[in-house]
Each structure stands twice: as structure tokens, then as C-alpha cells.
Design an enzyme around this catalytic site. Structure first.
Site, PDB file in Angstrom:
ATOM      1  N   ASP A 188      26.040 -14.832   3.670  1.00 29.57           N
ATOM      2  CA  ASP A 188      25.176 -14.720   4.152  1.00 29.57           C
ATOM      3  C   ASP A 188      24.856 -13.145   4.890  1.00 29.57           C
ATOM      4  O   ASP A 188      25.604 -12.706   5.394  1.00 29.57           O
ATOM      5  CB  ASP A 188      24.862 -15.681   5.350  1.00 29.57           C
ATOM      6  CG  ASP A 188      24.649 -16.932   4.753  1.00 29.57           C
ATOM      7  OD1 ASP A 188      24.170 -17.841   5.357  1.00 29.57           O
ATOM      8  OD2 ASP A 188      25.448 -17.361   3.852  1.00 29.57           O
ATOM      9  N   HIS A 202      21.339 -12.393   6.165  1.00 32.90           N
ATOM     10  CA  HIS A 202      19.959 -12.767   7.084  1.00 32.90           C
ATOM     11  C   HIS A 202      19.642 -11.354   7.503  1.00 32.90           C
ATOM     12  O   HIS A 202      19.557 -11.209   8.793  1.00 32.90           O
ATOM     13  CB  HIS A 202      20.744 -13.299   7.990  1.00 32.90           C
ATOM     14  CG  HIS A 202      20.775 -14.959   7.710  1.00 32.90           C
ATOM     15  ND1 HIS A 202      19.668 -15.606   7.508  1.00 32.90           N
ATOM     16  CD2 HIS A 202      21.856 -15.629   7.681  1.00 32.90           C
ATOM     17  CE1 HIS A 202      20.008 -16.864   7.168  1.00 32.90           C
ATOM     18  NE2 HIS A 202      21.409 -16.891   7.266  1.00 32.90           N
ATOM     19  N   HIS A 208      26.634 -19.985   3.969  1.00 31.17           N
ATOM     20  CA  HIS A 208      25.730 -20.873   4.695  1.00 31.17           C
ATOM     21  C   HIS A 208      26.008 -21.329   6.137  1.00 31.17           C
ATOM     22  O   HIS A 208      25.262 -21.481   6.924  1.00 31.17           O
ATOM     23  CB  HIS A 208      25.554 -22.221   4.038  1.00 31.17           C
ATOM     24  CG  HIS A 208      24.566 -23.337   4.487  1.00 31.17           C
ATOM     25  ND1 HIS A 208      23.292 -22.788   4.674  1.00 31.17           N
ATOM     26  CD2 HIS A 208      24.596 -24.571   4.772  1.00 31.17           C
ATOM     27  CE1 HIS A 208      22.558 -24.169   5.183  1.00 31.17           C
ATOM     28  NE2 HIS A 208      23.581 -25.028   5.131  1.00 31.17           N
TER      29      HIS A 208
END
Length: 637
Positions: free
Chosen positions: A160, A162, A355
Site C-alpha cells: 500500500d 495510499h 492491505h
């Protein structure tokens, strides 16, 4: 000299060093220092776990409300946004960002990365061109992509990001940008939460368009229009690209999300998937290949294909052997037995997934058969976690690299910093964010907390013990949170070890803002004035006793929470449950969970008299007609 230490009961003691030899004194000091360090590490882990639980709760609440959540910027407008002909779009002469020419070149991609690093926004024309070309490439790929490696090839797997552009650029600094023989696989969640999701996504799309056979992207649960409404990407896009153009760009990005592959298989042995596995009988890779992925990610749909897609994006590994419901509200928590059964059935050796924010940037579980990768270091600017990526060779050799993102001012040279000071600062930010999330829960659940505290206080003393306070907090909010450890940050305890629960709840109050953003003072007075207006106008109540009788539906002489909520709803005042609870608590001066006539008159009598003086007789005919209460409310409806 005295060195403080802790005995087995947690009390502080002093070790007198003056009577010891130098060796014994040094050993004693070392023991105390090690104990202090161990406690700091333990407290840090505890805070990280508490923050993670609260973050999962936030995601759970978002999942529950996704189907009802309306876009702040008009979801229907986004769906109906026009499709622009990029050839007709003109790049203004004053534009200072990167320029793209097709086909893309290595120099053009590097210029794009440097432009994003310097804070420039990519022109809408180029953003739409990236989306159009990337959509065509991804749409041609399989749902489960097979990635073979030649003998000298390596592949770097990134978790990730983000929207944290500094992490992406730091990885490229440490590991070089993609190229022939230096493959990259980005495992979902490129957007949301971070400050520059547009920069991250456009960088990845440009790399994919430039090197489609060297750069691969898996879909994550945040590559979703519904998630983007809640967690920031939609707001970022529409604030950076205004009006119809912004809606068109967002629509094209969502179309790209809908054609992203779900997972990849490296060397026929390693499955790379964003979330994880589904419960029940282990699925085959052919079942995953048969999923129609070109859609908004499903949640809580019953058919097998939708369930597999949901879990591929949402599931997490757990320490238990079997599967369990997920705290996130979507997917499952899959256990070790589930992992081994899936690997055996599909002749695989390893699952790499993302995740989940983990303290070290990676985590190895399920007998070293599952590796979690998370590449957004110091996640959201509040956590202390490291970022990590994994580099794999063609013979399945694995190297894990941890890092903290470099300064964006100079991505090549990390500015010297006091690491210990930075770590402490990040811990404090994470703790403050975790406490803020808990306070939000306290405000949401104030009526339930008050009722639970009162049930433990039959004498109406207003006090509960510290242990009782912690138990109520766990049972009402989250049983996994360490409220005894958090108590000093949330409430005060008197000399006898008791908590004044009314004072505790009063510490966290609901405030209201007007349309211009200014805080509204004495909001309850405005609500009470509106209640008096409706009682007087519709029912002609001429005294506070008459008004009290209307609200006291069972004529018991006291108004309880249910009666008060009922009159608020029937008069269509427009308050939420939390606001009704706040107003009731303000009226209940003796904190017995009921409002008697004296308490009611204290707040309502003055307002009602003002209303009568201003308009002595608004509708006499209506007043006589509204005598029986059921008829009153039928007429109001």
C-alpha cells in the site's frame, strides 16, 4: 546515588548504589535501563495495536454506510461527466508542469516524477491521456496475471502507498525505477488517505504505459469509487481539477480501477493479492480467472464469484487456524489451515499480500507461507511504522528492504534527523489520533455509556470504580482496547480510585456549526425555543405545565428518554440521536435519567412565556381541536 526500579507489584523502589561494588552498581543500572526500554517498547506496541483497531472500526463503519453514502460532490454528476477529446485540449503557455509526448520515453517519465516531486500538478490533457492509454492496456490483461521471470530478472513487490508520493520516490531512489529486468508489481491501494494520490496514481500509470511488460498493478479495496467518496481521493481530484473537467478525470480514473487485474502469479509459485483468501472450501486459480472484475468491488453479495472478489480485496490473515468474520466489515480473517489448503490445492508455495499496516513494514505469518507488505511509512503522518518492499529473483530468492521515506525537499539525500526524537514524535501523533477516534466513539455512544454507568450506581452517587469504568468502556465501545492503560488520558480518578462519570462524559461535548462554519453557542436554547414554538403554535399550550403534560405521555410525573425522543421526532425538530441525548442530559440536572416538572420548567418556562407574549393567540380554533394527543400528532403529520 539511587537508581529507581519497579518491583513485581509495579511500585517504584530505589536501589542504593553506594553500598555496591562498581560491577554490581553497573549491573543494577543496566537492569533498570533495560526494564525501562522494554516498557517503552511494550507501550508503543500497545498504542499501535489500539490505533489499528480503531482504524479498522472506522473502515467497518464506512463499509456499512457505503451503499447509503452520497458523494459530497454529486455522484450522478460524476457518472454523467462528459468525455473530452484530448486532442482538442490546449496546454496553456503558463503551465509549469511536465509535458508528455507519445509514445512515452524514459526521459519523459523521469521528468514527470521530478515534476510531481516539486509539487506541480499534471495538466488535465495529460491526465486523461494517461487514463485512456492505461485503460486499454489493463483491459487486455487477464484477471489473474502470470508473470514469468528470466534467469537475470528481478521483481520488486510494493505494498500500500495510499497517496504517499515520498514513499514511492524513496523506493525508486533505493531500488531504481522500473526497467527491463527490473520489474515492479504494485499491490493495490495506491490512493486515498494520503496527500498526493493523484501524483502516485499518475506516476504508476505513466510507468505502465511506458513499460507495460515490466510494470504491473493489482487492484486494492481502495481502487473503488465508493471508498474514494469516504477516504479522500474523490475530494483530492475535484479540488485539484475543478468543475466538469475534474468530474471527467475522476470518472476516467474509476474506469481504470474497474479493469485492474485482481492478482498475479510469479513463476507459477507465488500468489500476489491485495487482501487474501475467502472462507469455505479453497478456491482454485481458475475460479479467480473466471471472475468478471470489470465492476465496482462487491461487498456482502452472496454468489461465489462476488465473494471471491470481495475477499481478494478485503481479507486479512489471523493467528487462529480457521476463518472468522473480519473487523473491517468486509472479507474475512483467514487462518493458517485455510492458507495451507489453498496452497496445496493450487500447487503454490507462498502468498504475498498487503492491505494491512504493520509496524515493521512487513510481517511473516502462517508458518512463513504468508508475507504482508505495507509500503506507506509513517502511515497518514500519525503512525510509527516503517515501509517495506520485497525483491524476488527468478530462483525465488527473497530480499526484504525496510525504510522510512526520504524528505521531498531532496529525495536523494536524507536530511540528518534525531531518529529517537522523530520516533517519539510519531508515537505521540499516533496516540493523539487514536485518542481522537476513541473520543468520537464516546460522543456517539454517550447515552449508552451514561445508562451503563447509572446501572452500576444505584445510590446515584455519580461515581463508579476505575475497574467498573474500564469495563463499561470496553463493553460499550470495543472490548479489545486497553482502557485501564488509557484512563489517565481520558478521565480523572479521585483519591479513592473512583471516576465521576458525569464529569467524564461532560468533558467530551458535541458542538454545532452554522452554515458559515462559525461555532454556534447555546445551541440547546435554540432547540428549546423551536420546541416551544411548535407546542404553542400547533397545540396552543398556555403554560409550562401544559407543555410538560404533552411530553409526559404516560402521566408519570417525569419524562424519560423514550418520551423525550418521541416528542422530538413527532414535532419534526430534526435532531440526531446523539443530539437528543445531549439535550436530555442538559435538562436532567440531578442526573437520575428523568426530567421532572421543576427541571423542565427551569429551561422551558421563560421561552414559552416569550412566545405567548409575542403572539397571544395564534389559532384558537385549532387549540380546541387538538385536545386528544393522538389527534394532535395525526394532524401535525
Amino acid at each position: 546515588v539511587a537508581a529507581p526500579s519497579l518491583d513485581g507489584t509495579g511500585r517504584r523502589q530505589c536501589v542504593l548504589l553506594g553500598t555496591m561494588s562498581e560491577g554490581d552498581a553497573a549491573t543494577a543500572i543496566s537492569k533498570v535501563a533495560k526494564g525501562r526500554k522494554a516498557r517503552q517498547i511494550s507501550n508503543g506496541k500497545q498504542q499501535f495495536m489500539a490505533w489499528s483497531r480503531m482504524d479498522a472500526l472506522v473502515e467497518n463503519r464506512a463499509v456499512v454506510s457505503l451503499n447509503r453514502f452520497k458523494s459530497l460532490f454529486g455522484g450522478d454528476k460524476i457518472k454523467s461527466a462528459p468525455v473530452y477529446d484530448t486532442k482538442s485540449l490546449v496546454v496553456e503557455s503558463e503551465y509549469a508542469g511536465a509535458h508528455l509526448t507519445w509514445p512515452l520515453t524514459a526521459g519523459g517519465v523521469v521528468d514527470l516524477l521530478e515534476s510531481f516531486k516539486d509539487g506541480h500538478l499534471l495538466h488535465p490533457k495529460y491526465v486523461l491521456e494517461l487514463c485512456e492509454n492505461a485503460n486499454e492496456i489493463f483491459d487486455a490483461e487477464e484477471t489473474v496475471r502470470d508473470i514469468p521471470l528470466a534467469e537475470t530478472d528481478t521483481i520488486t513487490i510494493v505494498g500500500d502507498l495510499h497517496g504517499q508520493l515520498s514513499d514511492l520516490l524513496s523506493i525508486f531512489k533505493l531500488n531504481a525505477i522500473p526497467g527491463p529486468g527490473n520489474f515492479y508489481l504494485f499491490n493495490g491501494d495506491f490512493v486515498d488517505r494520503g496527500p498526493d494520490s493523484v501524483g502516485v496514481l499518475c506516476s504508476l500509470l505513466a510507468l505502465k504505459c511506458y513499460l507495460p511488460d515490466c510494470v504491473f498493478l493489482n487492484r486494492g479495496n481502495h481502487e473503488s469509487s465508493k471508498q474514494n467518496k469516504v477516504f479522500g481521493f474523490e475530494e483530492e481530484v475535484l479540488s485539484k481539477y475543478r468543475g466538469t473537467m475534474g468530474r471527467s478525470i475522476l470518472k476516467q480514473m474509476h474506469l481504470v480501477f474497474n479493469v485492474l487485474p485482481l492478482c498475479s502469479v510469479i513463476q507459477s509459485k507465488v500468489l500476489v493479492i491485495h487482501g487474501g483468501l475467502a472462507d469455505g472450501s479453497p478456491a482454485t486459480l481458475d475460479q479467480y480467472r473466471g471472475i468478471d472484475r470489470r465492476r465496482e468491488p462487491p461487498v456482502h453479495e452472496k454468489d461465489v464469484e462476488a465473494r471471491l472478489m470481495e475477499c481478494a480485496l478485503w481479507s486479512d490473515p489471523t493467528n487462529r487456524n480457521d476463518c472468522a468474520a473480519s473487523q473491517r466489515g468486509a472479507g474475512v480473517e483467514f487462518g493458517k489451515d485455510c492458507t495451507h489448503a489453498f496452497l496445496r490445492k493450487n500447487h503454490l508455495a507462498l502468498i504475498i499480500r498487503s492491505h494491512e499496516c504493520v509496524p515493521e513494514g512487513f510481517e511473516v505469518t502462517h508458518d512463513e507461507r504468508v508475507i504482508t507488505l505495507f509500503s506507506a511509512s509513517r502511515y497518514c503522518g500519525k503512525c510509527t511504522n516503517k515501509g517495506a518492499y520485497l525483491k524476488m529473483t527468478s530462483d525465488m530468492g527473497v530480499e526484504l528492504q525496510q525504510y522510512y521515506a526520504h524528505s521531498m525537499d531532496d529525495i536523494r539525500i536524507q536530511r540528518p534527523v534525531d531518529t529517537a526524537e522523530m520516533e517519539e514524535e510519531m508515537k505521540q501523533k499516533m496516540k493523539a489520533d487514536m485518542l481522537e477516534l476513541i473520543v468520537e466513539r464516546i460522543v456517539d455512544l454517550r447515552p449508552q455509556l451514561y445508562e451503563a454507568f447509572c446501572s452500576l450506581d444505584p445510590q446515584n452517587a455519580g461515581l463508579v470504580t476505575r475497574m467498573e469504568w474500564a469495563k463499561v468502556m470496553q463493553n460499550t465501545t470495543d472490548p479489545g482496547l486497553p482502557f485501564l492503560a488509557l484512563q489517565p488520558d481520558l478521565c480523572d480518578v479521585d483519591a479513592d480510585g473512583n471516576v465521576d462519570y458525569s464529569a467524564f462524559l461532560e468533558r467530551y461535548v458535541v458542538t454545532f456549526t452554522s452554515m458559515n462554519g462559525a461555532e454556534v453557542e447555546n445551541w440547546a436554547d435554540g432547540v428549546i425555543d423551536e420546541i416551544c414554538r411548535k407546542l404553542y403554535t400547533a397545540m396552543g399550550t398556555q403554560s409550562v405545565k401544559e407543555a410538560f403534560a404533552v411530553v409526559d405521555a404516560d402521566s408519570s410525573g417525569a419524562i424519560d428518554q423514550a418520551e423525550f425522543a418521541a416528542i422530538i421526532q413527532q414535532l419534526d425538530i430534526g435532531l440526531s440521536d446523539v443530539q437528543v441525548g445531549e439535550l436530555m442530559r442538559g435538562l436532567d440536572q440531578n442526573k437520575d435519567q428523568k426530567v421532572d416538572l421543576g427541571e423542565f420548567a427551569d429551561r422551558f418556562e421563560g421561552k414559552l412565556r416569550q412566545r405567548i407574549r409575542a403572539n397571544p393567540d395564534p389559532n384558537p380554533a385549532q387549540r380546541t381541536r387538538y385536545a386528544p394527543l393522538p389527534v394532535v400528532f395525526d394532524a401535525l403529520t
